[in-house]
Design an enzyme around this catalytic site. Structure first.
Site, mmCIF file in Angstrom:
data_model
loop_
_atom_site.group_PDB
_atom_site.id
_atom_site.type_symbol
_atom_site.label_atom_id
_atom_site.label_comp_id
_atom_site.label_asym_id
_atom_site.label_seq_id
_atom_site.Cartn_x
_atom_site.Cartn_y
_atom_site.Cartn_z
ATOM 1 N N SER A 196 0.697 -1.186 0.061
ATOM 2 C CA SER A 196 0.191 0.102 -0.084
ATOM 3 C C SER A 196 0.838 1.259 0.072
ATOM 4 C CB SER A 196 -0.961 0.086 1.180
ATOM 5 O OG SER A 196 -0.476 -0.826 2.254
ATOM 6 N N HIS A 226 -2.479 -3.140 -6.185
ATOM 7 C CA HIS A 226 -2.927 -2.613 -4.898
ATOM 8 C C HIS A 226 -4.422 -3.008 -4.779
ATOM 9 C CE1 HIS A 226 -3.405 0.498 -1.487
ATOM 10 N NE2 HIS A 226 -3.553 -0.606 -0.965
ATOM 11 N N GLU A 267 -5.101 -0.321 -7.820
ATOM 12 C CA GLU A 267 -4.245 0.634 -8.311
ATOM 13 C C GLU A 267 -3.187 -0.188 -8.930
ATOM 14 O OE1 GLU A 267 -3.777 4.809 -5.409
ATOM 15 O OE2 GLU A 267 -3.039 2.593 -4.663
ATOM 16 N N ASN A 293 -3.768 5.827 -0.792
ATOM 17 C CA ASN A 293 -3.165 6.389 0.405
ATOM 18 C C ASN A 293 -2.495 7.467 0.483
ATOM 19 O OD1 ASN A 293 -4.231 3.991 1.679
ATOM 20 N ND2 ASN A 293 -2.505 2.821 1.098
#
Ligand code: 3HC
Length: 282
Positions: A118, A139, A151, A189
């Site tokens: 992440s 991800h 992602e 994130n």
């Protein structure tokens, strides 16, 4: 052509990934460190698929077929024949590098090694292998069977054909793809972590109660979960590792884990998975 997929790690993310991949028709070999952890992870898959059946998202025959395509193992060598590997082990660079370095010697030369990291650098992980062009970020989001996004993270050395292959693969899983450069936190994130850390700071400062912080965000902004509930859901330990990795990279106080987060992690209050976080779980 991808037929068999290896998943390394059967925790919160690994079990969700194994489930989604098997439901899309691929054979899956999923590896955990011990028989006990494997049993717990496979149990999580069974519970999630049971929920999917109850909600009418999956019929029983498809559930049974998907479950039969998943094989658990504790030996990394059992991934020898797979066409793609997705690692979802603990969010620590040393662990990621050790796993990818070992896989590099086990799986066939052209096989893509994808990481569900992440926040950690795909480029750095790739350098631990002899196939940096075949290493890529993939991800997923928690809960993996429900969240429609993946992602794809392009490391410095990642080949364009690998990005294209992962785009096609994620599409077959029914996911929508976004592509990001290899920078800490990628897209989601990068934005989510400062927000979650700020929510902890707001609580630490006594601005409002945990319930009112969460209610404000769910009802005021229309989010499905307030930030403290989401922290418990993602895991405080995972959030701490991600924040720490981003802070080390950017040296920007926005990413620095607040003292309360560190204390809760040290106390073993990791959120839902440990029975206690900002809230208590039965
Ligand atoms: N398989 C398939 N579908 C499932 C399922 C399963 N195992 N379990 C539930 N579903 C479906 C349900 O049928 C329902 O679909 P519908 O809306 O079409 O009826 C939908 O998923 C929602 O499920 P529920 O009704 O059981 O639950 P809630 O409505 O309470 O929603 C939630 C639960 C989806 C978790 C929601 O609260 C949510 O979206 N929360 C935010 C989650 C989030 O932000 N995740 C990302 C975290 S960040 C991350 O993962 C990145 C990491 O790097 C930190």
């Amino acid at each position: 052509m991808i037929r068999r997929v290896g998943v390394v790690g059967c925790g919160l993310m690994g079990s969700g990934i194994a489930e989604v991949v098997a439901r899309a028709g691929y054979d899956v070999v999923v590896r955990e460190l011990s028989a006990e952890l494997l049993e717990r992870g496979l149990g999580r898959i069974d519970a999630s698929m049971r929920r999917a059946v109850e909600r009418g998202k999956l019929d029983e025959a498809a559930r049974d077929a998907a479950r039969a395509r998943i094989r658990g193992t504790t030996a990394l060598e059992d991934l020898a024949g797979v066409d793609l590997v997705i690692e979802a082990v603990i969010e620590r660079m040393d662990e990621k590098k050790a796993v990818l370095g070992a896989l590099d010697r086990i799986v066939a030369p052209g096989v893509v090694l994808a990481s569900n990291t992440s926040s950690l650098s795909i480029t750095e992980m790739a350098a631990a292998t002899r196939r940096p062009d075949r290493v890529v970020g993939l991800h997923f989001f928690n809960p993996v069977p429900v969240m429609p996004l993946v992602e794809i993270v392009r490391g410095l050395a990642t080949a364009e054909e690998v990005v294209a292959a992962m785009r096609e693969f994620a599409g077959r899983l029914g996911k929508t793809v976004v592509v990001a450069r290899d920078t800490p936190g990628f897209i989601v994130n990068r934005l989510l972590i400062p927000y979650l850390l700020d929510a902890i700071r707001v609580l630490e400062l006594g601005v409002a109660s945990r319930e009112d912080i969460d209610t404000a965000i769910t009802l005021g902004l229309g989010h499905p979960m307030g930030p403290l509930t989401l922290l418990d859901f993602v895991g405080l330990d995972t959030t701490y590792y991600i924040a720490e990795a981003m802070f080390q990279e950017f040296k920007d106080s926005r990413y620095a884990p607040p003292p309360l987060l560190k204390q809760m992690v040290l106390a073993g209050w990791w959120g839902r998975k440990s029975g206690r976080g900002f809230y208590e779980y039965g």
